[in-house]
Design a protein around this motif. Structure first.
Motif, PDB file in Angstrom:
ATOM      1  N   GLU A 123       0.833  -1.207   0.000  1.00  0.00           N
ATOM      2  CA  GLU A 123       0.000   0.000   0.000  1.00  0.00           C
ATOM      3  C   GLU A 123       0.867   1.257   0.000  1.00  0.00           C
ATOM      4  OE1 GLU A 123      -4.054  -1.495   2.325  1.00  0.00           O
ATOM      5  OE2 GLU A 123      -2.264  -0.943   3.492  1.00  0.00           O
ATOM      6  N   LYS A 124       1.998   1.205   0.716  1.00  0.00           N
ATOM      7  CA  LYS A 124       2.915   2.347   0.707  1.00  0.00           C
ATOM      8  C   LYS A 124       3.499   2.555  -0.688  1.00  0.00           C
ATOM      9  CE  LYS A 124       4.427   2.132   5.540  1.00  0.00           C
ATOM     10  NZ  LYS A 124       5.579   1.876   6.449  1.00  0.00           N
ATOM     11  N   VAL A 125       3.892   1.451  -1.328  1.00  0.00           N
ATOM     12  CA  VAL A 125       4.443   1.546  -2.682  1.00  0.00           C
ATOM     13  C   VAL A 125       3.409   2.147  -3.625  1.00  0.00           C
ATOM     14  CG1 VAL A 125       5.233   0.209  -4.665  1.00  0.00           C
ATOM     15  CG2 VAL A 125       6.111  -0.318  -2.388  1.00  0.00           C
ATOM     16  N   ASP A 126       2.174   1.660  -3.541  1.00  0.00           N
ATOM     17  CA  ASP A 126       1.111   2.163  -4.422  1.00  0.00           C
ATOM     18  C   ASP A 126       0.851   3.645  -4.171  1.00  0.00           C
ATOM     19  OD1 ASP A 126       0.877  -0.380  -5.456  1.00  0.00           O
ATOM     20  OD2 ASP A 126      -0.865  -0.922  -4.229  1.00  0.00           O
ATOM     21  N   LEU A 127       0.874   4.038  -2.896  1.00  0.00           N
ATOM     22  CA  LEU A 127       0.632   5.437  -2.557  1.00  0.00           C
ATOM     23  C   LEU A 127       1.736   6.335  -3.110  1.00  0.00           C
ATOM     24  CD1 LEU A 127      -1.266   7.305  -0.773  1.00  0.00           C
ATOM     25  CD2 LEU A 127       0.560   7.175   0.925  1.00  0.00           C
ATOM     26  N   ILE A 128       2.981   5.904  -2.947  1.00  0.00           N
ATOM     27  CA  ILE A 128       4.100   6.718  -3.427  1.00  0.00           C
ATOM     28  C   ILE A 128       4.086   6.806  -4.950  1.00  0.00           C
ATOM     29  CG2 ILE A 128       6.619   6.799  -3.592  1.00  0.00           C
ATOM     30  CD1 ILE A 128       6.678   5.744  -0.706  1.00  0.00           C
ATOM     31  N   LEU A 129       3.733   5.708  -5.611  1.00  0.00           N
ATOM     32  CA  LEU A 129       3.623   5.741  -7.073  1.00  0.00           C
ATOM     33  C   LEU A 129       2.576   6.759  -7.518  1.00  0.00           C
ATOM     34  CD1 LEU A 129       3.934   1.993  -8.121  1.00  0.00           C
ATOM     35  CD2 LEU A 129       5.342   3.878  -8.942  1.00  0.00           C
ATOM     36  N   ALA A 130       1.455   6.787  -6.812  1.00  0.00           N
ATOM     37  CA  ALA A 130       0.423   7.772  -7.145  1.00  0.00           C
ATOM     38  C   ALA A 130       0.899   9.183  -6.826  1.00  0.00           C
ATOM     39  CB  ALA A 130      -0.860   7.456  -6.373  1.00  0.00           C
ATOM     40  N   MET A 131       1.647   9.314  -5.739  1.00  0.00           N
ATOM     41  CA  MET A 131       2.120  10.621  -5.290  1.00  0.00           C
ATOM     42  C   MET A 131       3.092  11.239  -6.293  1.00  0.00           C
ATOM     43  SD  MET A 131       3.760  11.330  -1.523  1.00  0.00           S
ATOM     44  CE  MET A 131       2.466  10.365  -0.745  1.00  0.00           C
ATOM     45  N   VAL A 132       3.979  10.403  -6.850  1.00  0.00           N
ATOM     46  CA  VAL A 132       4.977  10.925  -7.788  1.00  0.00           C
ATOM     47  C   VAL A 132       4.492  10.868  -9.230  1.00  0.00           C
ATOM     48  CG1 VAL A 132       6.881  10.322  -6.257  1.00  0.00           C
ATOM     49  CG2 VAL A 132       6.163   8.688  -8.004  1.00  0.00           C
ATOM     50  N   ASP A 133       3.279  10.347  -9.437  1.00  0.00           N
ATOM     51  CA  ASP A 133       2.687  10.228 -10.769  1.00  0.00           C
ATOM     52  C   ASP A 133       3.469   9.213 -11.601  1.00  0.00           C
ATOM     53  OD1 ASP A 133       1.348  10.437 -13.131  1.00  0.00           O
ATOM     54  OD2 ASP A 133       1.496  12.616 -13.289  1.00  0.00           O
ATOM     55  N   ALA A 134       3.066   7.950 -11.463  1.00  0.00           N
ATOM     56  CA  ALA A 134       3.803   6.835 -12.070  1.00  0.00           C
ATOM     57  C   ALA A 134       3.990   6.991 -13.573  1.00  0.00           C
ATOM     58  CB  ALA A 134       3.083   5.520 -11.764  1.00  0.00           C
ATOM     59  N   ARG A 135       3.120   7.758 -14.214  1.00  0.00           N
ATOM     60  CA  ARG A 135       3.240   7.922 -15.672  1.00  0.00           C
ATOM     61  C   ARG A 135       4.467   8.738 -16.057  1.00  0.00           C
ATOM     62  NH1 ARG A 135      -1.976  11.144 -16.781  1.00  0.00           N
ATOM     63  NH2 ARG A 135      -1.058  12.183 -14.960  1.00  0.00           N
ATOM     64  N   ARG A 136       4.987   9.514 -15.115  1.00  0.00           N
ATOM     65  CA  ARG A 136       6.049  10.455 -15.454  1.00  0.00           C
ATOM     66  C   ARG A 136       7.413  10.104 -14.871  1.00  0.00           C
ATOM     67  NH1 ARG A 136       4.186  15.177 -17.670  1.00  0.00           N
ATOM     68  NH2 ARG A 136       1.932  15.520 -17.612  1.00  0.00           N
ATOM     69  N   ILE A 137       7.483   9.052 -14.080  1.00  0.00           N
ATOM     70  CA  ILE A 137       8.778   8.724 -13.483  1.00  0.00           C
ATOM     71  C   ILE A 137       9.695   8.090 -14.524  1.00  0.00           C
ATOM     72  CG2 ILE A 137       7.816   8.485 -11.175  1.00  0.00           C
ATOM     73  CD1 ILE A 137       7.829   5.488 -11.500  1.00  0.00           C
ATOM     74  N   SER A 138      10.976   8.054 -14.217  1.00  0.00           N
ATOM     75  CA  SER A 138      11.950   7.499 -15.156  1.00  0.00           C
ATOM     76  C   SER A 138      11.755   5.994 -15.293  1.00  0.00           C
ATOM     77  CB  SER A 138      13.369   7.781 -14.667  1.00  0.00           C
ATOM     78  OG  SER A 138      13.629   7.069 -13.468  1.00  0.00           O
ATOM     79  N   PRO A 139      12.136   5.418 -16.430  1.00  0.00           N
ATOM     80  CA  PRO A 139      12.030   3.958 -16.596  1.00  0.00           C
ATOM     81  C   PRO A 139      12.805   3.197 -15.528  1.00  0.00           C
ATOM     82  CG  PRO A 139      12.480   5.018 -18.706  1.00  0.00           C
ATOM     83  CD  PRO A 139      12.621   6.079 -17.659  1.00  0.00           C
ATOM     84  N   GLU A 140      13.952   3.747 -15.112  1.00  0.00           N
ATOM     85  CA  GLU A 140      14.760   3.066 -14.104  1.00  0.00           C
ATOM     86  C   GLU A 140      14.028   2.995 -12.766  1.00  0.00           C
ATOM     87  OE1 GLU A 140      17.325   4.854 -17.217  1.00  0.00           O
ATOM     88  OE2 GLU A 140      15.754   5.649 -15.906  1.00  0.00           O
ATOM     89  N   LEU A 141      13.421   4.110 -12.358  1.00  0.00           N
ATOM     90  CA  LEU A 141      12.691   4.105 -11.091  1.00  0.00           C
ATOM     91  C   LEU A 141      11.454   3.223 -11.187  1.00  0.00           C
ATOM     92  CD1 LEU A 141      12.426   5.145  -8.216  1.00  0.00           C
ATOM     93  CD2 LEU A 141      11.139   7.100  -9.099  1.00  0.00           C
ATOM     94  N   ALA A 142      10.770   3.277 -12.318  1.00  0.00           N
ATOM     95  CA  ALA A 142       9.579   2.438 -12.494  1.00  0.00           C
ATOM     96  C   ALA A 142       9.935   0.962 -12.367  1.00  0.00           C
ATOM     97  CB  ALA A 142       8.937   2.723 -13.849  1.00  0.00           C
TER      98      ALA A 142
END
Length: 598
Positions: free
Chosen positions: A518-537
């Motif tokens: 749930e923390k991972v999902d929240l942080i992904l939403a917080m940083v906007d998963a569509r815009r993060i770098s491929p490496e971080l994704a």
């Protein structure tokens, strides 16, 4: 280019010695057993076994960190003479094996097989597997191999590891193998293709193979305790100071401070006295009067500045108890005038004074440490509240500017020390337990003009913004990925949704207790998963498996400190800096088409 320096001591033998083979087999089986992951490698009586006829006639390489140390890694190189027993041949069946070689245009008599690459847990991730693999490939090249073949596991990315050396996974050969409890695939390599990313290392070890092959094989023992007692001095020396973080400022002109300075010097606690007041006075003169360059004239101005005082009496002596240094500096206003003199032209003195009148809160002193030091260096803020519950650890040394002697120090303490060493006149309070429900109100009620939020705890991220919005405090956050800077101008927009509404109408109570996922999902939403770098994704799926935590680099952290500094200065001086998310993506900025010259 692969680093050719290595700490490994390797011996080799051509399989014939039954005693050595028994030791090698036990070593391999124990490592392959892998704490129960592959139970087939342990007998009912608890001993380990990996008996293979392929061992006879093969080269065996054993690696140690020191010549007399315990074996830490092993790899086997089988020659064409034992080709009928190759693992890859058994895995595929004779017909498919020969068809594969024919398809690749290679004769069986020129094919070598490397296998059983194993490394002790305590030596993994240190480059030993890479070194042994390169050695086996280099040895095969030296012995005349036209090609190499082998079976590879896939669960831990072993197949991708071999690809770095120029091997290719053969289509249609992957299947699950019960003995290894994972999928296995055939990997193939043509000697003419070189050593892939590690070509230099393969070439180096190809040339070293004759020397290694000629070395006498060492017994697979070693590593027993030395029995030596530690030097008495190691037990007698006190540990590092992890608590003190505020310097003591002593002005010799004040009778009480003079007495305290005299007493301090008499204690023997002072390890180093650093006095450059004469040079600082000269800089003060030049800062006030840039045209004053004549040495005699500068000396006259210095005497005027001292106004009859001796050099040692002028200014302040700053005592740093954690380093036991006593440092002589100019009085506060003169010190800051000189220290920030090179800001002028970009930040002039009236603006500098405005900035020094601000109080800044920083939550999270890992990435936040870069912002804190940037602010202290640039003179953004004269007072700070710092909060972090975490201690500085070895894995932080890839991105925090600190030394090995500071391991174990709380990050808020560490940051305060570093900031005071830049400007001992700062006003800093710390919360070394981080922010909790019990102290978050006190953190904010001290009065904060700007909040830098860089923590990893979802509750703190949301709760801090709730307080900031209620108190109309702007919030800045660097996300340490693609140069993403987040700005929330609650001072101008008190009704603005937290985190730009990316999490909906979220409240801190909603995120007080979350599972890891749930923390991972929240942080992904917080940083906007569509815009993060491929490496971080890609890293999110590896957390807790192949990655211990989020990937972060010093360059990204340094960039984040710069971005936070720019935003903070603009906000605190009333310059344009709107709410939003802004990217300084160096992958894009450094692309050839963005160059302004050819």
């Amino acid at each position: 280019m692969t680093d050719l320096n290595h700490p490994w001591s390797v011996t080799a033998f051509l399989g014939a010695d039954a005693c050595l083979l028994d030791s090698v087999r036990e070593l391999r089986a124990r490592i392959l057993f892998d704490r129960g992951r592959r139970p087939a490698f342990r007998r009912a009586d608890g001993s380990h076994t990996d008996d293979q006829d392929l061992d006879f006639g093969a080269w065996h390489f054993i690696a140690r960190q020191h010549p007399d140390g315990p074996p830490l890694g092993y790899i086997r190189l089988s020659t064409p003479a034992t080709g009928d027993n190759f693992q890859s041949r058994s895995y595929l069946g004779a017909g498919r094996y020969e068809d594969l070689l024919a398809t690749q245009g290679v004769e069986p008599g020129r094919v070598f097989e490397h296998s059983r690459l194993v490394v002790e847990h305590r030596s993994r991730k240190l480059g030993l597997g890479q070194y042994l693999n390169a050695l086996a490939i280099g040895a095969a090249h030296h012995l005349g191999a036209h090609a190499m073949i082998g079976t590879s596991g896939t669960k831990d990315g072993q197949d991708r590891f071999h690809e770095q050396f120029g091997f290719r996974a053969m289509p249609g050969t992957r299947r699950y193998v019960e003995q290894y409890t994972e999928d296995v695939v055939i990997m193939f390599h043509l000697a003419a293709d070189g050593g892939g990313r590690h070509h230099d290392l393969v070439t180096r070890l190809r040339d070293e193979f004759p020397r290694i092959a000629a070395s006498a094989p060492a017994a697979l023992t070693g590593g027993s305790p030395s029995g030596r007692a530690a030097p008495a001095a190691l037990a007698d020396v006190s540990g590092p100071d992890r608590d003190r973080w505020r310097p003591t400022l002593l002005a010799p002109r004040d009778p009480e401070d003079f007495a305290a300075l005299t007493a301090l010097l008499a204690t023997g606690d002072v390890r180093e006295v650093h006095d450059t007041i004469d040079e600082q006075l000269a800089e003060l003169i030049r800062s006030r009067e840039p045209s004053c360059r004549d040495a005699a004239e500068i000396e006259d101005r210095k005497r005027e500045q001292l106004a009859g005082l001796a050099n040692w009496e002028y200014g302040t002596w700053a005592w740093y108890p954690w380093s036991r240094r006593l440092v002589h500096i100019l009085p506060r206003d003169e010190f800051r005038l000189v220290r920030t003199d090179r800001n002028r032209g970009k930040v002039d003195r009236p603006e500098q004074r405005r900035l020094l009148g601000k109080r800044i809160g920083i939550i999270g002193l890992s990435v936040g440490n870069s912002a804190a030091l940037t602010f202290a260096l640039e003179g953004i803020g004269g007072a700070y509240a710092l909060a972090d519950f975490d201690d500085f650890s070895l894995s932080n040394l890839n991105r925090l500017r600190a030394g090995v002697h500071e391991l174990g120090v709380n990050k808020a303490v560490l940051s305060a020390r570093q900031m005071f060493e830049i400007d001992p006149y700062l006003d800093i309070e710390i919360h070394r337990g981080g922010l909790t429900e019990d102290n978050i109100e006190a953190f904010f009620t001290g009065g904060i003009d700007l909040l830098i939020e860089e923590c990893d705890t979802p509750w703190v991220k949301v709760a801090a913004r709730e307080y900031a919005r209620d108190l109309r405090i702007p919030v800045v956050m660097d996300c340490n990925d693609r140069g993403m800077l987040d700005v929330e101008r609650f001072d101008l927009e008190p009704d603005r949704p937290l985190l730009h509404g990316l999490l909906g109408d979220i409240k801190s109570v909603d995120v007080a207790e979350l599972s890891h996922q749930e923390k991972v999902d929240l942080i992904l939403a917080m940083v906007d998963a569509r815009r993060i770098s491929p490496e971080l994704a890609a890293s999110f799926g590896e957390l807790g498996r192949t990655l211990s935590s989020w990937p972060q680099l010093a360059s990204g952290v340094a960039l984040g400190g710069a971005l936070c500094g720019e935003a903070a200065r603009r906000i605190l001086l009333g310059l344009p800096c709107a709410s939003g998310r802004f990217y300084t993506d160096l992958d894009r900025q450094l692309s050839p088409e963005r160059s302004t010259v050819t």
